[in-house]
Design an enzyme around this catalytic site. Sequence first.
Site, mmCIF file in Angstrom:
data_model
loop_
_atom_site.group_PDB
_atom_site.id
_atom_site.type_symbol
_atom_site.label_atom_id
_atom_site.label_comp_id
_atom_site.label_asym_id
_atom_site.label_seq_id
_atom_site.Cartn_x
_atom_site.Cartn_y
_atom_site.Cartn_z
ATOM 1 N N ARG A 12 0.672 -9.478 4.067
ATOM 2 C CA ARG A 12 2.013 -8.941 3.859
ATOM 3 C C ARG A 12 2.962 -10.116 3.714
ATOM 4 N NH1 ARG A 12 -0.022 -4.816 2.652
ATOM 5 N NH2 ARG A 12 0.360 -2.704 3.488
ATOM 6 N N GLU B 210 9.538 -7.849 -1.433
ATOM 7 C CA GLU B 210 8.811 -7.182 -2.503
ATOM 8 C C GLU B 210 9.507 -5.877 -2.911
ATOM 9 O OE1 GLU B 210 4.282 -5.515 -2.660
ATOM 10 O OE2 GLU B 210 4.579 -7.505 -1.776
ATOM 11 N N HIS C 124 0.849 -8.127 -5.984
ATOM 12 C CA HIS C 124 0.244 -7.256 -4.974
ATOM 13 C C HIS C 124 -0.928 -6.458 -5.565
ATOM 14 C CE1 HIS C 124 1.277 -5.201 -0.922
ATOM 15 N NE2 HIS C 124 -0.010 -5.064 -1.167
#
Length: 324
Positions: free
Chosen positions: A240, A269, A287
Site C-alpha cells: 500500500r 492513489e 496498482h
Amino acid sequence: MSNGHILITRQLTDAAMQAAGELGRELVVGGEQPPDRSWLLEAARGASAVVCTLTEQIDAELLDAAGSDLRVVANVAVGYDNVDTAAAKERGVVVSNTPGVLDAATADLTMALLLGLSRRVTEGDRFLRAGTSWIWGPRMFVGTDVSAGCTLGVVGYGRIGKAVARRALAFDMDVLAHSPSLPTSGEDGSGVSYTDLPTLLRLADIVTLHVPLTEDTRHLIAAEGLRAMKRDALLINTARGGVVDTEALVAALRAGEIGGAALDVFEDEPNVDPRLLEFDNVVLTPHIASAGRATRDRMGTLAVDNVAAVLDGEEALTPVNAGG
C-alpha cells in the site's frame, strides 16, 4: 433473513458477475470507474450485502445508509484499509477480503519490478523509444546482478512475502525476512533468514514491502529507514502506498541515498506525486499487482462466495471480522 439487494460497487470480471447473478438476488451494480459518493450512499440503502473494491470507503456513514439489513461487506482485495472494520463490527456486519488467491500474481509483479529496476529494463526501453543514437559499450546501462550474491530483504513475511522469497531463492538470492510476529534470528526451512527491520534495511541490496496498511505500518519506510539502506539499494512497494513516506522517498532519491525505487502503489492513489516522474531510476506501475486474468476472476468470485455464505446463514469463507 433480509432479501435486500446486493450492491456491487464496480463492474467485476465476467466470471465474478456471472457468479453474482447466480445468487438469485437483485443486483445494483456500479460502472467501470469508482462510483460517485452520493450514488454509492443511495445505492447502499436497503442492501443486504456490499461487494466493494479498494477505491470505495466503507465507513460508518455508508454502513448507516445501508441500514439494519446489511449483513456483509466483501472487499475485493487482500488489504482492507478502505473498510472501517470497527464500525462494521459494532453494527453486526461481517467484513471479508480475498487472501490467498492473488499471492502468486503479486509475487510475480514484484519480481518483474525487481528485475525491471535492477537491470534498468524500463530505462533502456525509454532510451530506445526516444530515438537516441547508440552503440553497445561495456559501461552502458550497467545494473544490479540479482543472481550474484544479491540480498533481498522481505518486509512482511506472510503469504505474499513468502511467495516472493521462493522466487528470489530460485534466482539464487540471499533472502532476509522481517515480520513483527517472527523471531529476529534463525531461519525457516527454505533458507530464509529472520532478522529485525533495522538490520534488514542495512544489509539488503533490494527491499520489498508486503505489509498491510495499519497505524503501525503507515510510513514504516521513512527518512530514517531510507538513510539506513545502502546507497545503491533498491526499494520495491507492491503493498500500500502509505507504507512509504513519499516526501522522504523523493528526498532520498534526490540526495542519492538509495539506488532507486519501483512502486505499484501510491500514497494519494490514483494521484502520483509528479516528482517521482523526474527520476530515471524509478519504475512506476498503476496498482497492477493482481491484474492477472485468472487472479482477478478468483478475487471477484471469492468475494461473491463470501456474500453467499453469510446470506445463507453460514460463516464467511475469509472473514476479517466476524460481525457483532
